[in-house]
Motif scaffolding. Structure first.
Motif, PDB file in Angstrom:
ATOM      1  N   VAL A  28       0.844  -1.202   0.000  1.00 40.97           N
ATOM      2  CA  VAL A  28       0.000   0.000   0.000  1.00 40.97           C
ATOM      3  C   VAL A  28       0.879   1.252   0.000  1.00 40.97           C
ATOM      4  N   ILE A  29       1.926   1.240   0.807  1.00 38.58           N
ATOM      5  CA  ILE A  29       2.821   2.396   0.888  1.00 38.58           C
ATOM      6  C   ILE A  29       3.505   2.649  -0.454  1.00 38.58           C
ATOM      7  N   VAL A  30       3.929   1.584  -1.121  1.00 36.00           N
ATOM      8  CA  VAL A  30       4.565   1.736  -2.433  1.00 36.00           C
ATOM      9  C   VAL A  30       3.595   2.371  -3.420  1.00 36.00           C
ATOM     10  N   GLY A  31       2.342   1.905  -3.407  1.00 36.25           N
ATOM     11  CA  GLY A  31       1.355   2.477  -4.317  1.00 36.25           C
ATOM     12  C   GLY A  31       1.111   3.952  -4.056  1.00 36.25           C
ATOM     13  N   VAL A  32       0.972   4.315  -2.787  1.00 34.27           N
ATOM     14  CA  VAL A  32       0.729   5.711  -2.434  1.00 34.27           C
ATOM     15  C   VAL A  32       1.933   6.576  -2.774  1.00 34.27           C
ATOM     16  N   SER A  33       3.131   6.116  -2.406  1.00 37.88           N
ATOM     17  CA  SER A  33       4.331   6.910  -2.658  1.00 37.88           C
ATOM     18  C   SER A  33       4.603   7.070  -4.150  1.00 37.88           C
ATOM     19  N   THR A  34       4.284   6.043  -4.946  1.00 40.90           N
ATOM     20  CA  THR A  34       4.455   6.156  -6.392  1.00 40.90           C
ATOM     21  C   THR A  34       3.509   7.205  -6.972  1.00 40.90           C
ATOM     22  N   ALA A  35       2.254   7.185  -6.502  1.00 44.35           N
ATOM     23  CA  ALA A  35       1.292   8.191  -6.969  1.00 44.35           C
ATOM     24  C   ALA A  35       1.735   9.594  -6.575  1.00 44.35           C
ATOM     25  N   LEU A  36       2.247   9.751  -5.340  1.00 46.36           N
ATOM     26  CA  LEU A  36       2.718  11.059  -4.891  1.00 46.36           C
ATOM     27  C   LEU A  36       3.935  11.513  -5.693  1.00 46.36           C
ATOM     28  N   ARG A  37       4.807  10.580  -6.016  1.00 48.69           N
ATOM     29  CA  ARG A  37       5.990  10.935  -6.793  1.00 48.69           C
ATOM     30  C   ARG A  37       5.622  11.389  -8.195  1.00 48.69           C
ATOM     31  N   ILE A  38       4.652  10.702  -8.798  1.00 51.57           N
ATOM     32  CA  ILE A  38       4.201  11.108 -10.135  1.00 51.57           C
ATOM     33  C   ILE A  38       3.593  12.506 -10.063  1.00 51.57           C
ATOM     34  N   GLY A  39       2.756  12.740  -9.043  1.00 50.19           N
ATOM     35  CA  GLY A  39       2.115  14.044  -8.914  1.00 50.19           C
ATOM     36  C   GLY A  39       3.091  15.168  -8.633  1.00 50.19           C
ATOM     37  N   SER A  40       4.154  14.894  -7.877  1.00 48.12           N
ATOM     38  CA  SER A  40       5.125  15.937  -7.557  1.00 48.12           C
ATOM     39  C   SER A  40       6.099  16.201  -8.698  1.00 48.12           C
ATOM     40  N   THR A  41       6.228  15.243  -9.617  1.00 50.41           N
ATOM     41  CA  THR A  41       7.150  15.414 -10.741  1.00 50.41           C
ATOM     42  C   THR A  41       6.467  16.054 -11.938  1.00 50.41           C
ATOM     43  N   PHE A  42       5.286  15.558 -12.286  1.00 46.55           N
ATOM     44  CA  PHE A  42       4.570  16.079 -13.444  1.00 46.55           C
ATOM     45  C   PHE A  42       3.477  17.037 -12.961  1.00 46.55           C
ATOM     46  N   ARG A  43       3.743  18.331 -13.088  1.00 48.55           N
ATOM     47  CA  ARG A  43       2.832  19.356 -12.592  1.00 48.55           C
ATOM     48  C   ARG A  43       2.315  20.203 -13.749  1.00 48.55           C
ATOM     49  N   ASP A  44       1.322  21.017 -13.433  1.00 48.38           N
ATOM     50  CA  ASP A  44       0.764  21.900 -14.456  1.00 48.38           C
ATOM     51  C   ASP A  44       1.813  22.874 -14.978  1.00 48.38           C
ATOM     52  N   SER A  45       2.767  23.253 -14.131  1.00 52.19           N
ATOM     53  CA  SER A  45       3.812  24.208 -14.535  1.00 52.19           C
ATOM     54  C   SER A  45       4.915  23.555 -15.353  1.00 52.19           C
ATOM     55  N   GLY A  46       4.912  22.228 -15.440  1.00 48.58           N
ATOM     56  CA  GLY A  46       5.947  21.506 -16.176  1.00 48.58           C
ATOM     57  C   GLY A  46       6.521  20.388 -15.327  1.00 48.58           C
ATOM     58  N   ILE A  47       7.616  19.821 -15.785  1.00 50.09           N
ATOM     59  CA  ILE A  47       8.286  18.763 -15.035  1.00 50.09           C
ATOM     60  C   ILE A  47       9.118  19.402 -13.934  1.00 50.09           C
ATOM     61  N   ALA A  48       8.842  19.017 -12.686  1.00 49.09           N
ATOM     62  CA  ALA A  48       9.564  19.581 -11.545  1.00 49.09           C
ATOM     63  C   ALA A  48      10.823  18.775 -11.281  1.00 49.09           C
ATOM     64  N   TRP A  49      11.936  19.494 -11.100  1.00 57.98           N
ATOM     65  CA  TRP A  49      13.205  18.812 -10.846  1.00 57.98           C
ATOM     66  C   TRP A  49      14.075  19.681  -9.952  1.00 57.98           C
ATOM     67  N   VAL A  50      14.759  19.058  -9.024  1.00 61.29           N
ATOM     68  CA  VAL A  50      15.663  19.787  -8.135  1.00 61.29           C
ATOM     69  C   VAL A  50      17.064  19.753  -8.738  1.00 61.29           C
ATOM     70  N   ILE A  51      17.644  20.935  -8.936  1.00 64.43           N
ATOM     71  CA  ILE A  51      18.975  21.034  -9.531  1.00 64.43           C
ATOM     72  C   ILE A  51      19.879  21.840  -8.608  1.00 64.43           C
ATOM     73  N   PRO A  52      21.191  21.599  -8.671  1.00 64.67           N
ATOM     74  CA  PRO A  52      22.122  22.420  -7.879  1.00 64.67           C
ATOM     75  C   PRO A  52      22.240  23.819  -8.480  1.00 64.67           C
ATOM     76  N   ILE A  53      22.396  24.808  -7.621  1.00 63.91           N
ATOM     77  CA  ILE A  53      22.562  26.191  -8.065  1.00 63.91           C
ATOM     78  C   ILE A  53      23.776  26.790  -7.361  1.00 63.91           C
ATOM     79  N   ASP A  54      24.217  27.930  -7.858  1.00 67.55           N
ATOM     80  CA  ASP A  54      25.308  28.634  -7.180  1.00 67.55           C
ATOM     81  C   ASP A  54      24.841  29.030  -5.781  1.00 67.55           C
ATOM     82  N   GLU A  55      25.709  28.834  -4.802  1.00 72.55           N
ATOM     83  CA  GLU A  55      25.335  29.186  -3.430  1.00 72.55           C
ATOM     84  C   GLU A  55      25.022  30.671  -3.329  1.00 72.55           C
ATOM     85  N   GLN A  56      23.898  30.955  -2.670  1.00 74.24           N
ATOM     86  CA  GLN A  56      23.483  32.342  -2.505  1.00 74.24           C
ATOM     87  C   GLN A  56      22.604  32.465  -1.272  1.00 74.24           C
ATOM     88  N   PRO A  57      22.705  33.590  -0.565  1.00 69.32           N
ATOM     89  CA  PRO A  57      21.889  33.777   0.640  1.00 69.32           C
ATOM     90  C   PRO A  57      20.417  33.928   0.282  1.00 69.32           C
TER      91      PRO A  57
END
Length: 213
Positions: A28-57
């Motif tokens: 059950v947890i795998v099913g829920v987490s997979t659905a949440l992962r799909i929803g958090s990755t494919f959004r109305d604004s586009g594909i969400a992805w965390v990338i490294p950036i230059d350090e800044q305050p």
């Protein structure tokens, strides 16, 4: 030759039942987490992805705006639209493979527990289950890393962030412990097969002895 059952203690039975119930909960947890992962990755604004950036305050809020914090940002979540089909397919495949790998491992563990509950220890089904767990843990993480790298490169290329990067060695080292665990489980499968052969040989000798009496 059918394998005979091994007598089970109450503790063994309770442990096997507990594993089966935990396996059901894990599914059950795998099913829920997979659905949440799909929803958090494919959004109305586009594909969400965390990338490294230059350090800044930065100055931001936390705890739903209740707390103001300041710090140094090293990563940012970006949204990319127009990502090429190959990269999108790689992202989808990475999520799907993660879910399938989890289901294979959980299902195999549940099968072993079910066989133990029936008093069936050294049987081919258990050996195959350990094989499935071992191969899944040894291969799937590396394939997922490659697929996620392809997807990430597609996102960064769409955003115009420069040259597409290859898979970084650190990403492979991060899944090495899982690979080692898969190898260890594979050795357990080998031990089970040897146990099966010894049991079959013992049963064969017992039948021959009975025939001579």
């Amino acid at each position: 030759m059918a394998a005979s059952a091994t007598p089970q203690t109450r503790s063994d039975t309770a442990d096997a039942i507990t594993v089966i119930f935990l396996s059901a909960a894990a599914l059950v947890i795998v099913g829920v987490s997979t659905a949440l992962r799909i929803g958090s990755t494919f959004r109305d604004s586009g594909i969400a992805w965390v990338i490294p950036i230059d350090e800044q305050p930065i100055s931001a809020t936390a705890d739903s705006g209740a707390v103001q914090v300041e710090g140094i940002a090293q990563q940012a979540m970006v949204f990319a639209t127009g990502v090429d089909a190959g990269s999108v397919a790689a992202i989808v495949a990475a999520i799907a493979l993660w879910a399938i790998a989890a289901l294979v491992v959980i299902g195999s563990v549940a099968l072993v527990a079910w066989n133990l509950l029936r008093g069936r220890i050294f049987v081919p089904g258990n050996a195959r289950a350990f094989d499935a767990i071992g191969w899944t843990l040894a291969v799937a993480p590396f394939v997922i890393v490659i697929l996620e790298t392809i997807g990430r490169n597609g996102v960064t290329a769409t955003l115009g962030l420069g040259v597409v990067d290859p898979v970084h060695p650190i990403e492979f080292w991060a899944v090495t412990p899982i690979f080692a665990t898969g190898v260890a489980v594979g050795l357990i499968a080998v031990a089970f097969r040897r146990g099966i052969r010894l049991r079959q040989q013992k049963e064969g000798l017992e039948k021959e002895t009975e025939g001579l009496v």
